[in-house]
Structure formats: C-alpha cells, structure tokens
Motif scaffolding. Structure first.
Motif, short mmCIF file in Angstrom:
data_model
loop_
_atom_site.label_atom_id
_atom_site.label_comp_id
_atom_site.label_asym_id
_atom_site.label_seq_id
_atom_site.Cartn_x
_atom_site.Cartn_y
_atom_site.Cartn_z
N ALA A 242 2.18 2.27 10.98
CA ALA A 242 2.51 2.65 9.59
C ALA A 242 2.85 1.42 8.75
O ALA A 242 2.59 1.40 7.53
N GLU A 243 3.40 0.38 9.39
CA GLU A 243 3.77 -0.84 8.65
C GLU A 243 2.55 -1.43 7.94
O GLU A 243 2.67 -2.00 6.85
N ALA A 244 1.37 -1.32 8.58
CA ALA A 244 0.16 -1.92 7.99
C ALA A 244 -0.18 -1.23 6.66
O ALA A 244 -0.56 -1.89 5.69
N TYR A 245 -0.04 0.09 6.64
CA TYR A 245 -0.35 0.84 5.40
C TYR A 245 0.65 0.47 4.29
O TYR A 245 0.28 0.34 3.13
N ILE A 246 1.94 0.37 4.69
CA ILE A 246 2.95 0.02 3.68
C ILE A 246 2.68 -1.38 3.14
O ILE A 246 2.74 -1.63 1.93
N TYR A 247 2.34 -2.31 4.04
CA TYR A 247 2.03 -3.69 3.60
C TYR A 247 0.88 -3.68 2.57
O TYR A 247 0.95 -4.35 1.54
N LEU A 248 -0.18 -2.91 2.89
CA LEU A 248 -1.35 -2.92 1.99
C LEU A 248 -1.03 -2.31 0.63
O LEU A 248 -1.66 -2.63 -0.37
N MET A 249 -0.03 -1.42 0.59
CA MET A 249 0.42 -0.91 -0.72
C MET A 249 1.21 -1.97 -1.46
O MET A 249 1.14 -2.09 -2.68
N ARG A 250 1.99 -2.76 -0.70
CA ARG A 250 2.95 -3.68 -1.33
C ARG A 250 2.34 -4.99 -1.83
O ARG A 250 2.76 -5.52 -2.85
N ASP A 251 1.37 -5.53 -1.08
CA ASP A 251 0.82 -6.86 -1.42
C ASP A 251 -0.24 -6.69 -2.51
O ASP A 251 -1.35 -6.23 -2.25
N ARG A 252 0.10 -7.09 -3.72
CA ARG A 252 -0.80 -6.86 -4.88
C ARG A 252 -1.95 -7.85 -4.93
O ARG A 252 -2.72 -7.88 -5.89
N TYR A 253 -2.06 -8.69 -3.89
CA TYR A 253 -3.13 -9.70 -3.86
C TYR A 253 -4.14 -9.40 -2.77
O TYR A 253 -5.04 -10.19 -2.52
N VAL A 254 -3.98 -8.27 -2.07
CA VAL A 254 -4.89 -7.98 -0.96
C VAL A 254 -5.83 -6.84 -1.34
O VAL A 254 -5.40 -5.76 -1.73
N THR A 255 -7.13 -7.11 -1.25
CA THR A 255 -8.13 -6.07 -1.52
C THR A 255 -9.42 -6.37 -0.77
O THR A 255 -9.73 -7.52 -0.49
N GLY A 256 -10.12 -5.29 -0.39
CA GLY A 256 -11.39 -5.45 0.32
C GLY A 256 -11.20 -5.89 1.76
O GLY A 256 -12.14 -6.38 2.39
N ARG A 257 -10.00 -5.69 2.33
CA ARG A 257 -9.68 -6.21 3.66
C ARG A 257 -9.46 -5.09 4.67
O ARG A 257 -8.98 -4.01 4.33
N CYS A 258 -9.77 -5.40 5.93
CA CYS A 258 -9.52 -4.48 7.03
C CYS A 258 -8.43 -5.10 7.91
O CYS A 258 -8.63 -6.20 8.44
N LEU A 259 -7.29 -4.45 7.99
CA LEU A 259 -6.14 -5.01 8.73
C LEU A 259 -6.04 -4.35 10.10
O LEU A 259 -5.82 -3.15 10.20
N GLY A 260 -6.21 -5.15 11.14
CA GLY A 260 -6.12 -4.63 12.51
C GLY A 260 -4.68 -4.57 13.00
O GLY A 260 -3.88 -5.45 12.69
N THR A 261 -4.36 -3.51 13.74
CA THR A 261 -3.07 -3.43 14.43
C THR A 261 -3.38 -2.79 15.78
O THR A 261 -3.54 -1.57 15.88
N ASP A 262 -3.59 -3.65 16.79
CA ASP A 262 -4.30 -3.21 18.00
C ASP A 262 -3.86 -3.91 19.27
O ASP A 262 -4.60 -3.89 20.27
N GLY A 263 -2.70 -4.56 19.26
CA GLY A 263 -2.24 -5.24 20.48
C GLY A 263 -3.16 -6.35 20.93
O GLY A 263 -3.14 -6.75 22.09
N GLY A 264 -3.99 -6.86 20.04
CA GLY A 264 -4.90 -7.96 20.38
C GLY A 264 -6.13 -7.49 21.15
O GLY A 264 -6.74 -8.28 21.88
N ARG A 265 -6.51 -6.24 20.98
CA ARG A 265 -7.61 -5.69 21.79
C ARG A 265 -8.91 -6.49 21.64
O ARG A 265 -9.68 -6.64 22.59
N LEU A 266 -9.14 -7.06 20.44
CA LEU A 266 -10.41 -7.76 20.24
C LEU A 266 -10.47 -9.06 21.04
O LEU A 266 -11.55 -9.60 21.29
N LEU A 267 -9.31 -9.58 21.46
CA LEU A 267 -9.28 -10.83 22.23
C LEU A 267 -9.07 -10.59 23.72
O LEU A 267 -9.15 -11.53 24.51
N ALA A 268 -8.76 -9.35 24.08
CA ALA A 268 -8.40 -9.10 25.49
C ALA A 268 -9.65 -8.98 26.35
O ALA A 268 -10.71 -8.59 25.86
#
Ligand SMILES: NC(=O)c1ccc[n+]([C@@H]2O[C@H](COP(=O)([O-])OP(=O)(O)OC[C@H]3O[C@@H](n4cnc5c(N)ncnc54)[C@H](OP(=O)(O)O)[C@@H]3O)[C@@H](O)[C@H]2O)c1
Length: 282
Positions: free
Chosen positions: A256-282
């Motif tokens: 849920a923190e990722a969604y709140i961050y994307l609402m709060r940061d007024r400079y972030v757009t067009g981005r995909c924010l991963g929250t996955d325990g590093g699965r892409l590197l494991a």
C-alpha cells in the motif's frame, strides 16, 4: 485544482482532504490502500462488485483509528470521510454504464470531483495455457484488469469527475509476471503488459495529471484463496518466498505504501513501481 494542505506539516499532510476512489478497495491490496489513505487524511471512496464485501470493508475501515467522521453533512455540502458503492467491472458490455453510475453517485453528478483514483480490482486469475486461449478467453481474462481501467480512463479524461492537475494521480496495478513470467502465465503477462502501456500513454494524454502503476510480487491476500488453504497454501507461499531476495511474501500493508507514494510525489508520472522482494534479481 486541489489546494495544498493548510496545516503546517509539509510532508505528512500532503494528501489531507483530497478525494480518492479505490476500485477493488474492499479486499487485499486495495483494502490496505484504503486504510493507508484514511491515515494520510484522504477522503476515501471504495468500490467493488459484492455488496456484502463492501459493507464488511466499510465496517472495518470505520473501526480504523484513522477514521474520523466528517464534521459537515452531505446536505450541508460536506464530503464524507468514507463512502462506498458497488460496481461490477466483469462485463465489457455493461462496464461503461456501471462506471458512469459509480462516478455519478460518488461525485454527486460531478459536484465533488476526485483528485486520485487507484485501481486494484482483479477477479480470480484465468491461468489459461497459451495452447487453449481464444479471443473470447482473452476478453474474459482482461475484462476487469484491462478493459475496465481503459473505459474508466475515458470517463476520467474530461473534467466532469476528476480534478486534472499535477496534484492529481491515477494509479493502476500490474504484476512482476509481466517482466518475469512464470511458466503458463503468458496470458496474464500480456494483460499486465497492456495495462503498463496504457498507463504510459495516459501519462502523455492526461498531462499534467500523473498516471503510474504499482507492480507487486507475490502478496498474501484473499486472492490466494483460489490456490487452496492450509498445508497446500503454505507450500505455495514457501515457493514464492524462495523466488525473492528478502525471503518473504509481501503484505498488503507494505505494498500500500507504493500507492500512497505515487499519490504524494507530484513529480512522478508514467512510471511502474515494483514492490516485490527483489524478485526480478533473484
Ligand atoms: N496478491 C498478489 O500476489 C498479487 C501480485 C501481483 C499483482 N496482483 C494484482 O493486484 C490486484 C489486487 O490483488 P489482491 O491480491 O489485492 O486481490 P483481492 O484481495 O482478491 O482483491 C480484489 C478486489 O477486486 C474486486 N473485484 C473482483 N472482481 C471484481 C469485479 N468483477 N468488479 C469489481 N471489482 C472486482 C474484489 O471485490 P469484489 O469481489 O467485491 O468484487 C476485491 O476488492 C489484482 O489485479 C491482482 O492481479 C496481486
């Protein structure tokens, strides 16, 4: 345009008294986003297809320490701190009418517009092997996760229901399987890739409103009930843990923190924010 908070707190009150609609907010990741949104001071509207799930979720949210009823009633022009409406997103032939009804009800015909929309709705995953997929099967698999957000974006593209500004945001949900598909996940990976492309296109078309996505790894939510329970579920979760660097399965509260961050940061757009325990590197 939503005004910045008048309180002295520069960070903690950034979202105070802005309005958010959370589709899929009655369960799992979306429920945690609803709770976190109340804690961030947002005025929250949740939606999903089942009226009993909606009523249980509203009861749970009302018992949150962050829930304080609005001091001004709707009759006096106030916006409730917490509201909820049912809306079924599973049928492409009714989805536009259903979403229009939801937005009309929730905004009082456009009088109280939303500043943020979060989309976490998802039905049971259709893990159809690629050798068995049909156009109708793809339409079913993508109805809630792609067609519904697509039509929602159309309805939000005007000023009727949404305050378009850099203070505003739309956040969709994808999944790590678009970047690192497990065997048998081609169709789901395709749906996730489609929503990621849509978000980037909308970031351009709806500017300056910010459009982003969250891409979770495995998160233990009600969605897992489809995969069994007890020992069987524990084995599945152990398998997911081994696919991460953290050795954990995600919690809805962390994601849920990722969604709140994307609402709060007024400079972030067009981005995909991963929250996955590093699965892409494991
Ligand atoms: N959990 C994970 O491991 C994980 C990982 C990656 C991505 N994701 C994605 O994240 C999203 C949320 O997942 P979750 O785990 O939080 O799932 P969840 O706990 O099952 O919640 C899904 C939400 O979607 C709503 N929904 C389902 N069918 C709907 C319909 N026809 N119309 C409107 N709303 C509907 C549900 O409420 P109703 O039943 O009342 O409609 C519920 O509020 C999904 O798209 C999922 O694919 C999840």
């Amino acid at each position: 345009m939503a005004a910045p908070s008048a309180s002295g707190l520069k960070y903690a009150s950034k979202l105070a008294n802005q309005r958010v609609l959370i589709l899929g907010g009655t369960s799992g990741i979306g429920f945690a986003v609803s709770e976190a949104s109340l804690e961030a001071g947002l005025l929250v509207t949740v939606s999903s297809s089942s009226s009993s799930k909606l009523s249980t979720a509203l009861d749970r949210l009302r018992s949150s320490p962050a829930y304080v009823p609005s001091s001004t009633s709707v009759a006096e022009g106030g916006v409730p701190r917490l509201t909820g409406f049912t809306c079924d997103l599973s049928n492409p032939s009714t989805v536009e009418a259903n979403l229009t009804q939801l937005l009309d009800q929730a905004t009082l015909e456009g009088r109280h517009k939303f500043d943020h929309v979060v989309f976490t709705a998802g039905d049971a995953l259709a893990l159809t092997p690629i050798g068995q997929i049909t156009p109708e099967g793809y339409a079913r698999a993508s109805a809630v996760r792609f067609t519904a957000p697509l039509i929602l974006s159309k309805l939000l593209s005007t000023e009727k229901y949404f305050n378009h500004s850099v203070y505003s945001s739309i956040t969709f949900t994808s999944g790590t399987n678009s970047e690192k598909p497990a065997p048998g996940w081609s169709v789901v990976a395709g749906v996730c890739g489609a929503i990621e492309g849509l978000a980037r296109g909308l970031a351009v078309d709806l500017k300056p409103t910010r459009v982003n996505l969250v891409s979770p790894g495995a998160v233990k939510t009600e969605l897992f009930s489809a995969f069994g329970e007890g020992e069987q579920l524990e084995q599945l979760l152990d398998g997911f843990k081994k696919q991460t660097l953290t050795g954990t399965v995600g919690t809805p509260e962390d994601v849920a923190e990722a969604y709140i961050y994307l609402m709060r940061d007024r400079y972030v757009t067009g981005r995909c924010l991963g929250t996955d325990g590093g699965r892409l590197l494991a």
